[in-house]
Write an enzyme that holds these catalytic residues in place. Sequence first.
Site, PDB file in Angstrom:
ATOM      1  N   HIS A 130      -5.460 -10.120  -9.623  1.00 28.32           N
ATOM      2  CA  HIS A 130      -4.210  -9.289  -9.810  1.00 28.32           C
ATOM      3  C   HIS A 130      -3.991  -9.059 -11.318  1.00 28.32           C
ATOM      4  CE1 HIS A 130      -3.027  -8.366  -5.855  1.00 28.32           C
ATOM      5  NE2 HIS A 130      -2.435  -9.562  -5.810  1.00 28.32           N
ATOM      6  N   SER A 189       6.673  -2.077  -0.490  1.00 27.39           N
ATOM      7  CA  SER A 189       5.747  -3.076   0.366  1.00 27.39           C
ATOM      8  C   SER A 189       6.108  -4.440  -0.505  1.00 27.39           C
ATOM      9  CB  SER A 189       4.416  -2.675  -0.021  1.00 27.39           C
ATOM     10  OG  SER A 189       3.442  -3.294   0.677  1.00 27.39           O
ATOM     11  N   LYS A 227       2.852  -1.268   7.358  1.00 24.43           N
ATOM     12  CA  LYS A 227       2.877   0.110   7.763  1.00 24.43           C
ATOM     13  C   LYS A 227       1.637   0.835   7.336  1.00 24.43           C
ATOM     14  CE  LYS A 227       7.391   2.143   8.639  1.00 24.43           C
ATOM     15  NZ  LYS A 227       8.249   3.309   8.004  1.00 24.43           N
TER      16      LYS A 227
HETATM   17  P1  PAP Z   1      -1.779  -8.083  -1.897  1.00 26.55           P
HETATM   18  O1  PAP Z   1      -1.746  -7.634  -3.191  1.00 26.55           O
HETATM   19  O2  PAP Z   1      -0.516  -9.123  -1.737  1.00 26.55           O
HETATM   20  O3  PAP Z   1      -3.043  -8.729  -1.141  1.00 26.55           O
HETATM   21  P2  PAP Z   1      -1.776  -5.713  -0.578  1.00 26.55           P
HETATM   22  O4  PAP Z   1      -2.839  -5.581   0.232  1.00 26.55           O
HETATM   23  O5  PAP Z   1      -2.121  -4.768  -1.777  1.00 26.55           O
HETATM   24  O6  PAP Z   1      -1.120  -6.966  -0.537  1.00 26.55           O
HETATM   25  O7  PAP Z   1      -0.615  -4.818   0.224  1.00 26.55           O
HETATM   26  C1  PAP Z   1      -0.413  -4.776   1.412  1.00 26.55           C
HETATM   27  C2  PAP Z   1      -0.301  -3.231   1.659  1.00 26.55           C
HETATM   28  O8  PAP Z   1      -1.530  -2.598   2.146  1.00 26.55           O
HETATM   29  C3  PAP Z   1       0.663  -3.053   2.822  1.00 26.55           C
HETATM   30  O9  PAP Z   1       1.164  -1.809   2.630  1.00 26.55           O
HETATM   31  P3  PAP Z   1       2.817  -1.436   3.518  1.00 26.55           P
HETATM   32  O10 PAP Z   1       3.779  -2.848   3.153  1.00 26.55           O
HETATM   33  O11 PAP Z   1       3.237  -0.152   2.657  1.00 26.55           O
HETATM   34  O12 PAP Z   1       2.651  -1.315   4.938  1.00 26.55           O
HETATM   35  C4  PAP Z   1      -0.401  -3.064   3.971  1.00 26.55           C
HETATM   36  O13 PAP Z   1       0.233  -2.365   5.300  1.00 26.55           O
HETATM   37  C5  PAP Z   1      -1.534  -2.280   3.402  1.00 26.55           C
HETATM   38  N1  PAP Z   1      -2.827  -2.552   4.003  1.00 26.55           N
HETATM   39  C6  PAP Z   1      -3.214  -3.647   4.498  1.00 26.55           C
HETATM   40  N2  PAP Z   1      -4.336  -3.233   5.040  1.00 26.55           N
HETATM   41  C7  PAP Z   1      -4.588  -1.913   5.203  1.00 26.55           C
HETATM   42  C8  PAP Z   1      -5.590  -0.902   5.839  1.00 26.55           C
HETATM   43  N3  PAP Z   1      -6.720  -1.589   6.087  1.00 26.55           N
HETATM   44  N4  PAP Z   1      -5.506   0.264   5.426  1.00 26.55           N
HETATM   45  C9  PAP Z   1      -4.462   0.677   4.810  1.00 26.55           C
HETATM   46  N5  PAP Z   1      -3.157  -0.119   4.224  1.00 26.55           N
HETATM   47  C10 PAP Z   1      -3.578  -1.380   4.672  1.00 26.55           C
END
Ligand code: PAP
Length: 332
Positions: free
Chosen positions: A148, A177, A298
Site C-alpha cells: 500500500h 468501502s 458489494k
Molecule cells: P484492501 O486494500 O484492504 O486489501 P480492497 O480489496 O482494496 O481491500 O478493497 C475491498 C473492495 O474491493 C471492496 O469494495 P466495496 O466495499 O465497495 O464492496 C470489495 O467488495 C471489492 N472487491 C473485492 N474483490 C472484488 C472482486 N473480485 N471484484 C470486484 N470488487 C472486489
Amino acid sequence: MAAMATNTSGPVPFTDVDDGTVPKRPAKEEFGDLVAALPRKHQAGLELRLYQGFWLPDHWVAGTVVFQRRFAPRPDDVILASYPKCGTTWLKALAFATMTRDAYPAPAQHPLLRLNPHDCVPFLDEIFADGQEAKLERLPSPRLMNTHMPHTLLPESVIAGCKVAYVCRDPKDMVVSLWHFLRRRQPELPFAELFEHVCDGAVAVGPIWDHVLSYWRASLARPDRVLFLRYEDLLLDTGKHVRRLAEFMGRPFSPADEGAVEAVVELCSFEKMKGLEVNKKGSAGAYHAMPRDSFFRKGVAGDWVNHMTPEMATRLDEVVRDKFRGTGLAAP
Ligand code: PAP
C-alpha cells in the site's frame, strides 16, 4: 530455514511456502527511535505517523524503513500496489490467476478456489513490519507481492528495476468501502468522522491524491515499469484490462486466448470469490487479522450515493480535482 523452492516456477501461493518457522522480529525493535521522532495523529482507531509526506500506520513505519533499505528485488518481481480499499484483493486475484494459468490447466485445482487472494500474494508492508522478510526468499521466481506504499516510498531498487501494477478508485467509493471495513473492528465509527480525515489527507497511507499521483506520474515517466489501472475500468471491461495486465507482466495472452482470459475473469469475479467457502470464514492479515469476508462487500462503483450527501461528494470531488489539475489525470 526451508530451502527456497528453486525447482518450481512462480508464482506459488504464499501460504503454501510459509511453514511458520520464520520468527517475528518487529522492525520497530530496530527503528523505534526513528518512529518515535515522527509527527503523529490518532485517527479512526489508528495511530498514524507522518513519514516522507504520508500518514503511515505507526506499526508499518519501521518496516517501511527496512523495506526501503534492505529489500532484495529480483529482476522479474512484479509488485501490485494500491491505496487501501481501491481494488487490492481483486488485483491480487487477477494477477495471480493470470500468472499461474498454465500451472493449473484443470480449473478445479486452482489455488484461488481454496485460498483467499491475500493468502496467495504476500503483503510486503506487514511482512517487513514483522521482520519476516526471509519468507520472501522462499518464493520461486517470478514473485508477485503487494504494497500500500506510495510510489515515492518504494525502495530505489524497486523503482529502478521492478514492474509495478497500480489500481486506483474513485475516492468517494474508497471512503465508503474503508468505513465498512473499519466498522468490523469499530462498530461505532461515524462515517462523517472518517470522511473529514480523508478530506484532510490524514488517513492511513494518505493523502489519497498524493498516493494516486505518485503512481500516475511514475506511469507517465516509465510506462514499461508502472501500469496504472482504475477499478471502474476493470468493472466495465475486465477482460480488456486483464490482457493489459498480462502483457505488462510479461505473460501476454495470444489473440486467440479469449477462453483463457474469460477463465481468469470468471475465477476472480466478485460473485465467484464472495461465494467461495474459503472467503466466508477465517481471517487474513497478520497484525490486524480481518475476517476474509470483509474483503468482499458489494464490489460496485457509485455506492457512495448511499452514504454521503451531495455536498460531501462535491467537497471531496473538488479537493481531488484541485490536486489533479494540470497532471493530465482525470478526476472521478
Ligand atoms: P484492501 O486494500 O484492504 O486489501 P480492497 O480489496 O482494496 O481491500 O478493497 C475491498 C473492495 O474491493 C471492496 O469494495 P466495496 O466495499 O465497495 O464492496 C470489495 O467488495 C471489492 N472487491 C473485492 N474483490 C472484488 C472482486 N473480485 N471484484 C470486484 N470488487 C472486489
